[in-house]
Every structure is written in C-alpha cells, then in structure tokens.
Write a protein that holds these residues in place. Structure first.
Motif, PDB file in Angstrom:
ATOM      1  N   ARG A   1      76.158  88.096 -20.057  1.00  9.78           N
ATOM      2  CA  ARG A   1      75.494  89.371 -20.000  1.00  9.78           C
ATOM      3  C   ARG A   1      74.014  89.251 -19.345  1.00  9.78           C
ATOM      4  O   ARG A   1      73.508  89.967 -18.724  1.00  9.78           O
ATOM      5  N   PHE A   2      73.417  88.288 -20.246  1.00 10.65           N
ATOM      6  CA  PHE A   2      72.000  88.078 -19.542  1.00 10.65           C
ATOM      7  C   PHE A   2      71.786  87.793 -18.143  1.00 10.65           C
ATOM      8  O   PHE A   2      71.054  88.144 -17.397  1.00 10.65           O
ATOM      9  N   SER A   3      72.831  86.688 -17.805  1.00 18.90           N
ATOM     10  CA  SER A   3      72.621  86.463 -16.373  1.00 18.90           C
ATOM     11  C   SER A   3      72.972  87.510 -15.618  1.00 18.90           C
ATOM     12  O   SER A   3      71.974  87.670 -14.236  1.00 18.90           O
TER      13      SER A   3
ATOM     14  N   LYS B   1      68.621  84.252 -10.464  1.00 22.65           N
ATOM     15  CA  LYS B   1      69.385  83.133 -11.564  1.00 22.65           C
ATOM     16  C   LYS B   1      68.681  82.770 -12.562  1.00 22.65           C
ATOM     17  O   LYS B   1      67.380  82.675 -12.661  1.00 22.65           O
ATOM     18  N   VAL B   2      69.209  82.753 -13.892  1.00 28.18           N
ATOM     19  CA  VAL B   2      68.534  82.102 -15.052  1.00 28.18           C
ATOM     20  C   VAL B   2      68.638  80.771 -14.909  1.00 28.18           C
ATOM     21  O   VAL B   2      69.383  80.084 -14.848  1.00 28.18           O
ATOM     22  N   CYS B   3      67.384  80.154 -15.028  1.00 27.54           N
ATOM     23  CA  CYS B   3      67.103  78.828 -14.963  1.00 27.54           C
ATOM     24  C   CYS B   3      67.899  77.891 -15.862  1.00 27.54           C
ATOM     25  O   CYS B   3      68.390  78.453 -16.881  1.00 27.54           O
ATOM     26  N   GLU B   4      68.137  76.763 -15.584  1.00 33.36           N
ATOM     27  CA  GLU B   4      68.828  76.053 -16.414  1.00 33.36           C
ATOM     28  C   GLU B   4      68.249  75.814 -18.068  1.00 33.36           C
ATOM     29  O   GLU B   4      68.895  75.820 -19.049  1.00 33.36           O
ATOM     30  N   ASP B   5      67.002  75.486 -18.008  1.00 29.85           N
ATOM     31  CA  ASP B   5      66.460  75.489 -19.396  1.00 29.85           C
ATOM     32  C   ASP B   5      66.637  76.750 -20.458  1.00 29.85           C
ATOM     33  O   ASP B   5      66.739  76.707 -21.280  1.00 29.85           O
ATOM     34  N   ASP B   6      66.525  77.984 -19.666  1.00 30.15           N
ATOM     35  CA  ASP B   6      66.718  79.257 -20.287  1.00 30.15           C
ATOM     36  C   ASP B   6      68.361  78.906 -20.731  1.00 30.15           C
ATOM     37  O   ASP B   6      68.608  79.750 -21.726  1.00 30.15           O
ATOM     38  N   GLN B   7      69.149  78.892 -19.803  1.00 30.33           N
ATOM     39  CA  GLN B   7      70.608  78.680 -20.259  1.00 30.33           C
ATOM     40  C   GLN B   7      70.849  77.753 -21.241  1.00 30.33           C
ATOM     41  O   GLN B   7      71.616  77.942 -22.180  1.00 30.33           O
TER      42      GLN B   7
ATOM     43  N   GLN C   1      59.336  79.246 -32.680  1.00 33.52           N
ATOM     44  CA  GLN C   1      60.681  79.548 -32.946  1.00 33.52           C
ATOM     45  C   GLN C   1      61.038  80.397 -31.396  1.00 33.52           C
ATOM     46  O   GLN C   1      60.220  80.932 -30.809  1.00 33.52           O
ATOM     47  N   ARG C   2      62.165  80.336 -31.324  1.00 37.05           N
ATOM     48  CA  ARG C   2      62.547  80.879 -29.773  1.00 37.05           C
ATOM     49  C   ARG C   2      62.495  82.296 -29.676  1.00 37.05           C
ATOM     50  O   ARG C   2      63.406  82.921 -30.487  1.00 37.05           O
ATOM     51  N   ASN C   3      61.789  82.933 -28.723  1.00 36.98           N
ATOM     52  CA  ASN C   3      61.708  84.365 -28.738  1.00 36.98           C
ATOM     53  C   ASN C   3      61.933  84.727 -27.176  1.00 36.98           C
ATOM     54  O   ASN C   3      61.258  84.068 -26.458  1.00 36.98           O
ATOM     55  N   PRO C   4      63.089  85.341 -26.992  1.00 32.23           N
ATOM     56  CA  PRO C   4      63.606  85.688 -25.740  1.00 32.23           C
ATOM     57  C   PRO C   4      62.473  86.767 -24.896  1.00 32.23           C
ATOM     58  O   PRO C   4      61.910  87.572 -25.682  1.00 32.23           O
TER      59      PRO C   4
END
Length: 514
Positions: A302-304, A314-320, A511-514
């Motif tokens: 959904r995000f991609s 495209k969503v980068c690999e680190d974010d994926q 902490q991971r914050n989108p």
C-alpha cells in the motif's frame, strides 16, 4: 455541469485524503510499541503475552530435560570409568593421553590381554553395578571376539638395516564364551603366539547389558543399555610402545519387561502433557508472527503504491527493510526448533527414541533464540535501545574487519600446525591450534604454551619463540585493540545522536517514525 464537475473533483480529493490519512494511521500504528498500540486502539498485545508465556515454559522444559540428560551423561561416564578399571590391567584412573594405558614389553602385552579375558569370565563376581552379559534372541550369551591384524609376511633385521615385508594385512579372529584365559590358551595356543614384528593391532570386542536405575529417583522410567565394548592394542607405530584403548558405544532402549511401583509412570505422563502444551504455545506464537509478517507485506505494498501514484517514485530499499521485522523471523525460527525439540523429547520420554544430544541441540538453540528475542521489547525503551543500535551500527564494520584478520589468523594456524605440531601437544591438530591461538589472543595460558614446547630441536625452539611473540604482539596489541575501537566508535556515534535528539526535545529517540 460546472458545479457537478467541481463536486466530483472535491469528492475524489476527499477520498484521496481519507485514504492517505488511513495509510498514515496504519503506518503510525505498525511502528508503535505494544503498550502504545494498547493505549491507541485498546488492542491486547497477544504476541507479547504469548512470548512471555513461551519464555517461561521453554526455559522450564529445558531445565527439566537438562537434569534428566545429566543423569544419562553421568551414567555413561561412570560406566566407562568402571569398565576401564575392570578390564585394563594397572589402570591408574586417568588416561595417559588420547589412549587409556600403554605397555612396553611382550610380557606386559600378554598379561594385559589375558587380564581382559579373565575379568570378562568373572564379570558377575566383580562388578558392583547392574551389568551382565548380553544375550541373543535365543537366550544364549553373546561371544567375546578377539581379532589380531598383522602384515601377511615380514622379516626384519634392524642390526643389518634390512627388512622384507608384505604390506598386505591379514586378520584372524576367534570367538568364545566367558571362559578363563587358561582355557583359551589350552584350546587355542597357536593363536596367542604373537609375532610382534608383524603385529599391527589386537581388538577385543564384546557386548554387555545394563540398566540405569538412578533415573528412578527423578521419577522417570529407567533405560536399558547395551554396551558395545572394544579394547584395542595398537602397535601400528612399531615404536616399542603399545597403546591400549577402551571404547564403548552406548545404545539405550526401552526395557522389555519391567515393573515399578511409585509415581515414575505418572510423572512421565505429566511431562508429556506439558511438552504438548509447549508445542501448542509455539504453534500459536509462530502463527501470530507469520500473520504480522503478512500484514507488514500488505502495508508495504500500500505504501509503495501510494508513493508511485502521488510522487511517481519507488520506495528505497532501506525504507522497505523497515517493514520486514527480523525479530519475527527470529521468533518463528525459535518456534520451529522448539517444536522439533519438544517432539524429540516426547519420543525420548516415551522410550521410542534415544537421541539425547540431538534433542539438546534443538532445545538449547530454541531457548537461546527465545531469550535473545526479549531484546526486541527492551528496545522500545530509550536506555536499553542503545545496545541494539550499537550492535546494528558496528556489525558491518566488525564483520569486514574479522574477514581481514581471519586471513592472518588462518595463516598462523596452518604455520603453527605444520612446524610445532610434532613438538607441542597444543599444536597437534588444526582445531587444537585454532583453540590455542584463541586462548593466547585472550591472554590465557601464555606461560604454559611457552613452557610446554619440547626443546629437543633448537631450530624449532627458536622458531616457536618468534612465532608466539609475533602472534601475541600482533593480535593483542593491534588487532584486538582495533576491534574494540570499531565498537567504541559506533557507540560514541549513537551516544552523540541520542544527546542531540534529547536536546531537540525528542521524547522518544531511536524509535522508527514513518
């Protein structure tokens, strides 16, 4: 028409805003801690509860199995020591090297050989343990077998520096019941006429039966054991020293005819029920983690799709990678290992299998991974998360550094084995060399390693000093220091980032914050 067009456009924009807001909420919720998820949507953190329950149950299961396994190992070790004292003449109670005992004269070889035969014939009168002769299916005592292996033909004259030998080996065996050495010699005098120039080895094999009664104290059913005993007189070197080995292969099985009063059988049923409950909890844990991984993959799609439709990117690999939680994979692996180990334990408990070591590996590894998985929940707290972030930051650099240092380490390992192996017991095999160098790397056993080298060869002695001094200096003062510096540098970077985020008013750094 104009107003209708504007209304349609407004409706589409509203729908897009709603979809975007829903996506934001789902992303925010996905990266929350279990406590935050409960406060936000009042969803009970089932995975965390199952993990806590699983830790308690798997650890309890491991402790119970470990206590049982210790009894088995102790029984095997004590029986090995007892049989060595029974069958090996003049055994001191401690093995001389990798062999049990050694003899140096022909008379000593004969005495040791006949001592084994005599002790075997009087086993019932000598042993204080529940050990007896093994029987075949017809109820007859299995025979003891003596085999001698020798060169087919040999004629040696050391004084004349001459020899004539046929390297082909021949084996001659003889079997008999539990008779005394005198009876053996009377019936087979020629067999015991040994030509030591041609003799390679003598092997005596027999089988005994025993029962491990000590498990009754822990309310478990005793196992019946078969001891496949082999005593070897090794003369392969023809150096004037005959090494004597005693090796035992233990085979456990369920006793055929048994009767026991008390709570042993009932206790076994309770353990089987407990193991079944552990399997059920592990299946539940694996199912919940698998479900979380599937939901994470859907959220990533959904995000991609949103990124592609709105930003044409495209969503980068680190974010994926942030969506693919490695902790879930770790938990699933630990669950699978725990399930396999529990099944093996149940089979062992019901006397269908005897693979104690295999079961120990599965249960031990699963318990290790379960406790490592606890770090995931500690990572939600700021002060505990520093360790995880430091390991994550330092691991790639440390791995590359270890690859380079490992090449040097392997070079020292091969060099030490080929040069020092004949003169130092710690360098006799590649694995022992690696273990010795690792001990030196950590500052252990240094003086002993220097002192134990035989100084029969001056050149090798000088080389050993240069070898050991160079290794210790290189690895302790340079390699180990650089290794620690890499980890320290990563920690300092993480600490500075932590201070900066706290200074900027970040309430929940790291902490991971989108």
């Amino acid at each position: 028409c104009h107003f209708a067009y504007i209304f349609c456009q407004f409706s589409v924009m509203s729908q897009d805003l709603v979809k975007e807001e829903n996506l934001r909420d789902d992303l925010r919720y996905y990266f929350m801690s279990p406590c935050e998820k409960y406060r936000t949507r009042r969803h009970i953190p089932w995975k965390m509860g199952v993990q806590i329950l699983k830790i308690v149950m798997i650890t309890t299961q491991l402790v119970l199995f470990g206590l049982s396994n210790q009894l088995v190992v102790a029984y095997k070790e004590e029986n090995t020591m007892a049989l060595k004292n029974l069958f090996l003449k003049d055994y001191s109670g401690v093995d001389e090297d990798d062999f049990s005992i050694s003899v140096y004269t022909q008379r000593a070889v004969y005495d040791s050989l006949f001592h084994v035969i005599d002790q075997y014939s009087r086993l019932g009168q000598l042993s204080v343990g529940p050990i007896s002769y093994a029987e075949d299916e017809d109820g007859r005592t299995k025979l003891i077998t003596i085999c001698k292996e020798y060169y087919k033909r040999g004629n040696l004259e050391p004084s004349d520096k001459a020899y004539d030998i046929d390297a082909q080996l021949e084996t001659v065996c003889m079997s008999n019941g539990p008779k005394t050495a005198k009876e053996w010699k009377t019936q087979n005098a020629s067999f015991f006429d040994l030509d030591f120039y041609r003799l390679v080895d003598i092997k005596i094999t027999f089988q005994l039966k025993g029962i491990n009664l000590q498990t009754v104290r822990s309310r478990e059913l005793p196992d019946c054991y078969s001891f496949n005993v082999m005593i070897t007189f090794d003369n392969q070197c023809h150096s004037g020293l005959v090494k004597i080995f005693l090796d035992i292969d233990f085979e456990s099985s369920a006793c055929r005819d048994w009767k026991i009063s008390g709570t042993a059988e009932k206790n076994t049923h309770y353990l089987l029920v407990f193991d079944g409950f552990v399997i059920l909890v592990c299946i539940t844990s694996a199912a919940l983690c698998t479900r979380s991984i599937i939901l994470a993959v859907r959220l990533l799609k959904r995000f991609s799709l949103f990124f592609h439709e709105n930003f044409n990117r495209k969503v980068c690999e680190d974010d994926q990678k942030e969506f693919l939680n490695g902790w879930y994979v770790l938990v699933i692996i630990s669950d699978v290992l725990a399930i396999i180990g529990s099944i093996l334990k149940m089979e062992i408990q019901s006397k269908s299998l005897t693979s104690y070591d295999v079961c120990s590996i599965f249960l031990g590894t699963s318990t290790l991974l379960v406790w490592v998985g606890v770090i995931r929940y500690l990572g939600y707290f700021q002060k505990y998360n520093v360790l995880i972030l430091t390991l994550k930051a330092a691991f790639p650099k440390v791995l590359r550094f270890c690859c380079c240092a490992g090449m040097i380490y392997l070079g020292y390992t091969f060099c030490g084995w080929i040069v020092l192996g004949p003169y130092h017991e710690k360098f006799e095999g590649l694995s022992r060399v690696a273990e010795c160098l690792f001990s030196l790397l950590n500052g252990d056993d240094m003086f002993t390693t220097f002192a134990q080298l035989k100084d029969t060869n001056t050149l090798v002695w000088l080389f050993s000093r240069a070898y050991l001094y160079s290794f210790i200096s290189l690895f302790i003062y340079m390699v180990l220091s650089l290794f620690i510096a890499l980890i320290t540098d990563s920690y300092e970077t993480i600490k500075v980032t932590l201070i900066n985020e706290i200074g900027m008013g970040g309430s929940k750094p790291f902490q991971r914050n989108p």
